[in-house]
Design a protein around this motif. Structure first.
Motif, PDB file in Angstrom:
ATOM      1  N   GLY A  11       0.780  -1.232   0.000  1.00 13.82           N
ATOM      2  CA  GLY A  11       0.000   0.000   0.000  1.00 13.82           C
ATOM      3  C   GLY A  11       0.813   1.285   0.000  1.00 13.82           C
ATOM      4  O   GLY A  11       0.545   2.192  -0.795  1.00 13.82           O
ATOM      5  N   PRO A  12       1.831   1.422   0.875  1.00 16.14           N
ATOM      6  CA  PRO A  12       2.591   2.681   0.899  1.00 16.14           C
ATOM      7  C   PRO A  12       3.225   3.037  -0.438  1.00 16.14           C
ATOM      8  O   PRO A  12       3.204   4.202  -0.859  1.00 16.14           O
ATOM      9  CB  PRO A  12       3.668   2.398   1.959  1.00 16.14           C
ATOM     10  CG  PRO A  12       3.055   1.389   2.856  1.00 16.14           C
ATOM     11  CD  PRO A  12       2.233   0.510   1.966  1.00 16.14           C
ATOM     12  N   VAL A  13       3.792   2.037  -1.139  1.00 14.48           N
ATOM     13  CA  VAL A  13       4.408   2.311  -2.445  1.00 14.48           C
ATOM     14  C   VAL A  13       3.345   2.686  -3.459  1.00 14.48           C
ATOM     15  O   VAL A  13       3.480   3.674  -4.204  1.00 14.48           O
ATOM     16  CB  VAL A  13       5.205   1.078  -2.934  1.00 14.48           C
ATOM     17  CG1 VAL A  13       5.767   1.329  -4.331  1.00 14.48           C
ATOM     18  CG2 VAL A  13       6.341   0.775  -1.965  1.00 14.48           C
ATOM     19  N   ALA A  14       2.252   1.900  -3.511  1.00 11.76           N
ATOM     20  CA  ALA A  14       1.170   2.192  -4.465  1.00 11.76           C
ATOM     21  C   ALA A  14       0.549   3.555  -4.174  1.00 11.76           C
ATOM     22  O   ALA A  14       0.239   4.317  -5.108  1.00 11.76           O
ATOM     23  CB  ALA A  14       0.111   1.099  -4.393  1.00 11.76           C
ATOM     24  N   ASP A  15       0.386   3.882  -2.886  1.00  6.82           N
ATOM     25  CA  ASP A  15      -0.199   5.183  -2.521  1.00  6.82           C
ATOM     26  C   ASP A  15       0.685   6.343  -2.965  1.00  6.82           C
ATOM     27  O   ASP A  15       0.177   7.384  -3.422  1.00  6.82           O
ATOM     28  CB  ASP A  15      -0.415   5.251  -1.006  1.00  6.82           C
ATOM     29  CG  ASP A  15      -1.533   4.329  -0.544  1.00  6.82           C
ATOM     30  OD1 ASP A  15      -2.315   3.876  -1.397  1.00  6.82           O
ATOM     31  OD2 ASP A  15      -1.604   4.060   0.673  1.00  6.82           O
ATOM     32  N   GLN A  16       1.993   6.182  -2.832  1.00  5.69           N
ATOM     33  CA  GLN A  16       2.902   7.245  -3.253  1.00  5.69           C
ATOM     34  C   GLN A  16       2.871   7.447  -4.769  1.00  5.69           C
ATOM     35  O   GLN A  16       2.893   8.580  -5.256  1.00  5.69           O
ATOM     36  CB  GLN A  16       4.334   6.930  -2.794  1.00  5.69           C
ATOM     37  CG  GLN A  16       4.547   7.090  -1.297  1.00  5.69           C
ATOM     38  CD  GLN A  16       4.270   8.509  -0.819  1.00  5.69           C
ATOM     39  OE1 GLN A  16       4.716   9.492  -1.431  1.00  5.69           O
ATOM     40  NE2 GLN A  16       3.522   8.626   0.267  1.00  5.69           N
ATOM     41  N   ILE A  17       2.803   6.361  -5.517  1.00  3.08           N
ATOM     42  CA  ILE A  17       2.718   6.473  -6.976  1.00  3.08           C
ATOM     43  C   ILE A  17       1.403   7.143  -7.375  1.00  3.08           C
ATOM     44  O   ILE A  17       1.368   8.015  -8.242  1.00  3.08           O
ATOM     45  CB  ILE A  17       2.842   5.082  -7.632  1.00  3.08           C
ATOM     46  CG1 ILE A  17       4.224   4.486  -7.348  1.00  3.08           C
ATOM     47  CG2 ILE A  17       2.620   5.184  -9.146  1.00  3.08           C
ATOM     48  CD1 ILE A  17       4.382   3.052  -7.840  1.00  3.08           C
ATOM     49  N   LEU A  18       0.319   6.731  -6.707  1.00  6.96           N
ATOM     50  CA  LEU A  18      -0.987   7.329  -7.001  1.00  6.96           C
ATOM     51  C   LEU A  18      -0.997   8.812  -6.666  1.00  6.96           C
ATOM     52  O   LEU A  18      -1.514   9.629  -7.445  1.00  6.96           O
ATOM     53  CB  LEU A  18      -2.067   6.598  -6.200  1.00  6.96           C
ATOM     54  CG  LEU A  18      -3.514   7.056  -6.430  1.00  6.96           C
ATOM     55  CD1 LEU A  18      -3.947   6.759  -7.865  1.00  6.96           C
ATOM     56  CD2 LEU A  18      -4.461   6.370  -5.452  1.00  6.96           C
ATOM     57  N   LEU A  19      -0.415   9.170  -5.534  1.00  9.04           N
ATOM     58  CA  LEU A  19      -0.351  10.579  -5.129  1.00  9.04           C
ATOM     59  C   LEU A  19       0.463  11.391  -6.139  1.00  9.04           C
ATOM     60  O   LEU A  19       0.090  12.516  -6.498  1.00  9.04           O
ATOM     61  CB  LEU A  19       0.269  10.690  -3.733  1.00  9.04           C
ATOM     62  CG  LEU A  19       0.433  12.108  -3.169  1.00  9.04           C
ATOM     63  CD1 LEU A  19      -0.926  12.777  -3.029  1.00  9.04           C
ATOM     64  CD2 LEU A  19       1.149  12.058  -1.817  1.00  9.04           C
ATOM     65  N   PHE A  20       1.566  10.817  -6.601  1.00  3.85           N
ATOM     66  CA  PHE A  20       2.391  11.496  -7.601  1.00  3.85           C
ATOM     67  C   PHE A  20       1.598  11.725  -8.889  1.00  3.85           C
ATOM     68  O   PHE A  20       1.637  12.818  -9.473  1.00  3.85           O
ATOM     69  CB  PHE A  20       3.635  10.654  -7.892  1.00  3.85           C
ATOM     70  CG  PHE A  20       4.529  11.226  -8.954  1.00  3.85           C
ATOM     71  CD1 PHE A  20       5.391  12.286  -8.670  1.00  3.85           C
ATOM     72  CD2 PHE A  20       4.491  10.730 -10.255  1.00  3.85           C
ATOM     73  CE1 PHE A  20       6.203  12.829  -9.658  1.00  3.85           C
ATOM     74  CE2 PHE A  20       5.306  11.255 -11.245  1.00  3.85           C
ATOM     75  CZ  PHE A  20       6.159  12.304 -10.949  1.00  3.85           C
ATOM     76  N   CYS A  21       0.871  10.694  -9.327  1.00  2.00           N
ATOM     77  CA  CYS A  21       0.073  10.821 -10.550  1.00  2.00           C
ATOM     78  C   CYS A  21      -1.003  11.890 -10.386  1.00  2.00           C
ATOM     79  O   CYS A  21      -1.248  12.691 -11.300  1.00  2.00           O
ATOM     80  CB  CYS A  21      -0.583   9.486 -10.902  1.00  2.00           C
ATOM     81  SG  CYS A  21       0.564   8.192 -11.422  1.00  2.00           S
ATOM     82  N   GLU A  22      -1.653  11.925  -9.224  1.00  2.00           N
ATOM     83  CA  GLU A  22      -2.689  12.926  -8.973  1.00  2.00           C
ATOM     84  C   GLU A  22      -2.100  14.332  -8.943  1.00  2.00           C
ATOM     85  O   GLU A  22      -2.689  15.285  -9.462  1.00  2.00           O
ATOM     86  CB  GLU A  22      -3.382  12.638  -7.639  1.00  2.00           C
ATOM     87  CG  GLU A  22      -4.344  11.481  -7.657  1.00  2.00           C
ATOM     88  CD  GLU A  22      -5.084  11.362  -6.343  1.00  2.00           C
ATOM     89  OE1 GLU A  22      -6.177  11.928  -6.238  1.00  2.00           O
ATOM     90  OE2 GLU A  22      -4.557  10.719  -5.428  1.00  2.00           O
ATOM     91  N   THR A  23      -0.920  14.469  -8.302  1.00  2.00           N
ATOM     92  CA  THR A  23      -0.297  15.783  -8.160  1.00  2.00           C
ATOM     93  C   THR A  23       0.134  16.339  -9.517  1.00  2.00           C
ATOM     94  O   THR A  23      -0.068  17.527  -9.808  1.00  2.00           O
ATOM     95  CB  THR A  23       0.932  15.688  -7.233  1.00  2.00           C
ATOM     96  OG1 THR A  23       0.530  15.162  -5.966  1.00  2.00           O
ATOM     97  CG2 THR A  23       1.562  17.059  -7.047  1.00  2.00           C
ATOM     98  N   ILE A  24       0.701  15.482 -10.346  1.00  2.00           N
ATOM     99  CA  ILE A  24       1.220  15.929 -11.638  1.00  2.00           C
ATOM    100  C   ILE A  24       0.113  16.094 -12.670  1.00  2.00           C
ATOM    101  O   ILE A  24       0.088  17.074 -13.430  1.00  2.00           O
ATOM    102  CB  ILE A  24       2.290  14.942 -12.156  1.00  2.00           C
ATOM    103  CG1 ILE A  24       3.460  14.854 -11.166  1.00  2.00           C
ATOM    104  CG2 ILE A  24       2.784  15.364 -13.542  1.00  2.00           C
ATOM    105  CD1 ILE A  24       4.182  16.156 -10.945  1.00  2.00           C
ATOM    106  N   LEU A  25      -0.830  15.157 -12.697  1.00  2.00           N
ATOM    107  CA  LEU A  25      -1.807  15.117 -13.792  1.00  2.00           C
ATOM    108  C   LEU A  25      -3.229  15.464 -13.371  1.00  2.00           C
ATOM    109  O   LEU A  25      -4.119  15.491 -14.223  1.00  2.00           O
ATOM    110  CB  LEU A  25      -1.792  13.729 -14.445  1.00  2.00           C
ATOM    111  CG  LEU A  25      -0.451  13.358 -15.082  1.00  2.00           C
ATOM    112  CD1 LEU A  25      -0.430  11.889 -15.453  1.00  2.00           C
ATOM    113  CD2 LEU A  25      -0.195  14.214 -16.332  1.00  2.00           C
ATOM    114  N   GLY A  26      -3.443  15.704 -12.098  1.00  2.00           N
ATOM    115  CA  GLY A  26      -4.754  16.137 -11.639  1.00  2.00           C
ATOM    116  C   GLY A  26      -5.851  15.136 -11.957  1.00  2.00           C
ATOM    117  O   GLY A  26      -5.789  13.975 -11.545  1.00  2.00           O
TER     118      GLY A  26
END
Length: 390
Positions: free
Chosen positions: A175-190
């Motif tokens: 979860g922590p790794v997947a959550d960080q990737i998801l957060l990065f995608c949301e931050t960059i691509l909205g």
């Protein structure tokens, strides 16, 4: 030393595979609106057939049968008739199998490995499909699951069922790794973050499976091969027990079944050996709905526990029939082998199957239900479904 390095590579690739599976689920969950999206989809169910189809669509979109069954339990607790929720439970079983089908795509470059992995993935689909074909008409006519669960729920106290037990060890690790990737995608691509997360997740899965197949062929020898055969391949009953136990521990049938697809692609397991394991995964995932029922409060506690028991009884009945009736046991295996032969000849069959079964057909039913509802009468997520089978 080489053997140790290969095992470390295998573990790293399995972890990467699980992160990818988790990321796909998180991405779909974000795009579809999660449990709120599933609840909105269910608000359009008006008959048992629609309930099954929308259960399949909701789980395919949310990528978590645990989430969807928990939503169904909550809807029953809010007043939805149990008779309407039963077909939704059946559909949720079908929708969850899309994840391991995605995993099989990692072997697209090797026709024989792709056939083996696709067969191993879709044998779970066919088991759930034929279970629906058998049990839905019986349930519509005689309601054995609903009535049996009602009887059992009178003997089971939700307050004594164990509370909120969290056994999701795999989720805690990935979860922590997947959550960080998801957060990065949301931050960059909205707004496009969820879609990007799905693409990244599928890429991770395919990449992991490609290399995992190569590593497994080198490490799955001698004692390791014997251990896998004892746990999964030494008999249907043991395969069911192992699948159920692993799914209880990881709290995700998608994760459990996804783990055996690369083994099948590498030739370590056959479709016949994988089949009982996937049936066991169906049993193990029922624990989540039972745990969700223990958290329900209010006037419909008994009904929430009843639908959670329906989920268990339905899967238990399906496993029992397909395990001990020879011609039924052969049916999903032969169907998966037939489809595997088709995708080996033409890869387009795989795409058509995934899109058609899990999205196009259920989505068309959902859109038709939405379109046919008058704007002022269109149900909302808070609506109660007014439906009686008798």
């Amino acid at each position: 030393m080489d053997a140790l390095m290969n095992w470390l590579k295998a573990l790293a690739l399995v972890y990467l595979l699980l992160v990818g599976v988790s990321l796909i689920g998180d991405g779909f969950n974000l795009v579809s609106g999660g449990s709120a999206g599933a609840e909105r989809i269910f608000s359009f169910a008006s008959n048992p057939i629609t309930g099954v189809i929308l259960g399949t669509l909701a789980t395919a979109l949310v990528q978590s049968s645990s989430t969807v069954t928990s939503v169904i339990v909550a809807l029953v607790a809010g007043g939805m008739p149990v008779a309407m929720a039963v077909p939704m439970i059946m559909g949720a079983n079908m929708g969850t199998t899309i994840t391991n089908t995605f995993v099989s795509l990692g072997n697209l470059g090797d026709s024989k490995a792709f056939r083996r992995s696709f067969q191993a993935a879709t044998v779970h689909d066919f088991f759930n499909f034929f279970s629906i074909v058998i049990f839905l008409p019986i349930e519509m006519l005689f309601h054995p699951l609903e009535r049996s669960a009602l009887y059992l729920s009178q003997w089971v106290s939700a307050a004594e069922a164990g509370g909120n037990l969290d056994l999701d060890f795999i989720g805690a690790a990935t979860g922590p790794v997947a959550d960080q990737i998801l957060l990065f995608c949301e931050t960059i691509l909205g707004p496009w973050g969820g879609h990007t997360a799905i693409i990244v997740g599928i890429t991770l899965v395919i990449s992991a499976v490609i290399y995992l197949g190569q590593v497994l062929r080198s490490v799955m020898t001698g004692h390791a091969q014997e251990l896998v055969n004892k746990a999964i391949g030494s008999g249907p009953a043991r395969g069911v027990a192992t699948g159920a136990a692993v799914t209880v521990l990881v709290q995700s049938s998608s994760t459990t079944t996804s783990l055996v697809v690369p083994l099948a692609g590498a030739g370590v397991l056959t479709t016949r050996q994988v089949f009982p394991f996937t049936m066991g995964a169906n049993l193990g995932t029922c624990i989540t709905a039972l745990l969700a029922a223990t958290a329900v409060e209010g006037d419909h506690v008994d009904a929430a526990l009843q639908i959670a028991l329906v989920h268990l009884l339905y899967n238990l009945a399906g496993v029992t029939m397909f395990l001990f009736i020879p011609w039924l046991h052969q049916l999903p295996i032969r169907s998966a082998r037939w489809l595997g032969a088709k995708v080996e000849q033409h890869r387009a069959w795989a795409l058509a199957y995934i899109v058609g079964v899990f999205f196009a057909f259920p989505g068309a039913v959902f859109l038709a239900s939405d379109h046919l509802s008058e704007p002022e009468m269109r149900p909302t997520a808070e609506s109660k479904v007014d439906f009686e089978l008798e």
